[in-house]
Write an enzyme that holds these catalytic residues in place. Structure first.
Site, short mmCIF file in Angstrom:
data_model
loop_
_atom_site.label_atom_id
_atom_site.label_comp_id
_atom_site.label_asym_id
_atom_site.label_seq_id
_atom_site.Cartn_x
_atom_site.Cartn_y
_atom_site.Cartn_z
N CYS A 20 -20.61 -17.11 -41.86
CA CYS A 20 -21.89 -17.81 -41.98
C CYS A 20 -22.23 -18.11 -43.44
CB CYS A 20 -23.01 -17.01 -41.35
SG CYS A 20 -24.58 -17.88 -41.37
N THR A 84 -19.94 -23.62 -39.23
CA THR A 84 -20.44 -24.76 -39.98
C THR A 84 -19.67 -24.98 -41.28
OG1 THR A 84 -22.09 -23.35 -41.04
CG2 THR A 84 -22.77 -24.53 -39.06
#
Length: 184
Positions: A20, A84
């Site tokens: 993350c 991401t």
């Protein structure tokens, strides 16, 4: 959190977010370091025996397939590809970055080509299932992930504006079956 999950019991699968970019501690440092990645996966497997462990990997590395192999060798039962990508935005009115950390995780349609490439590379490197994640906005996008070698998919950002999408994907796959992965 793993200890609390173990105490609660009844958990069949856990996805370890090893990458993350939106947190101060851990985050990308874990997902880009093979030794840390292996340590976290082994720890999760030790704390949660009998629970399937998915290692969610970052695209912000030069060789994601090599990191997937590290996760597999450490005991992961599957790979989620991808988390991401790093991105940023600037508020032209204030002249300041939109995100307090300047850069943050970019999700949605913009990352789909990166995610497809990662799934394709990883599925040809490891012997455990790969879950395709990133930018799925329609049934055809989901099918592309299966063609790239995914064993399953996740739909994230699109659910915010199209909550019925997962149902349409399931209906299409039940009607037509899974497509064959593309050949090398």
């Amino acid at each position: 959190l793993l200890d609390a999950t173990a105490e609660a019991g009844g958990v069949d699968i856990v996805e370890l977010n090893l990458s993350c970019p939106n947190v101060e501690r851990g985050g990308l440092a874990v997902g880009t370091n093979p030794e840390l990645l292996a340590r976290y996966v082994r720890h999760a497997c030790d704390v949660l025996p009998g629970t399937a462990i998915l290692a969610k990997l970052t695209p912000n590395v030069s060789d994601i397939a090599a990191l997937a192999l590290v996760a597999e060798e450490a005991g992961a039962h599957g790979i989620s590809a991808i988390n991401t990508g790093l991105g940023m935005d600037i508020d032209v009115g204030t002249g300041r970055p939109v995100f307090s950390r300047v850069s943050a995780g970019l999700s949605g349609p913009a990352i789909m080509p990166i995610a497809l490439n990662a799934v394709w590379r990883i599925s040809r490197t490891v012997d455990i299932p790969v879950v395709g994640v990133g930018g799925i906005t329609c049934v055809d996008d989901a099918i592309k992930f299966f063609m790239a070698g995914a064993a399953a998919i996740q739909v994230g950002t699109a659910i915010f504006y199209d909550p019925a999408l997962p149902g349409r994907i399931v209906d299409e796959l039940e009607k037509n079956g899974l497509p064959e992965p593309i050949s090398d």
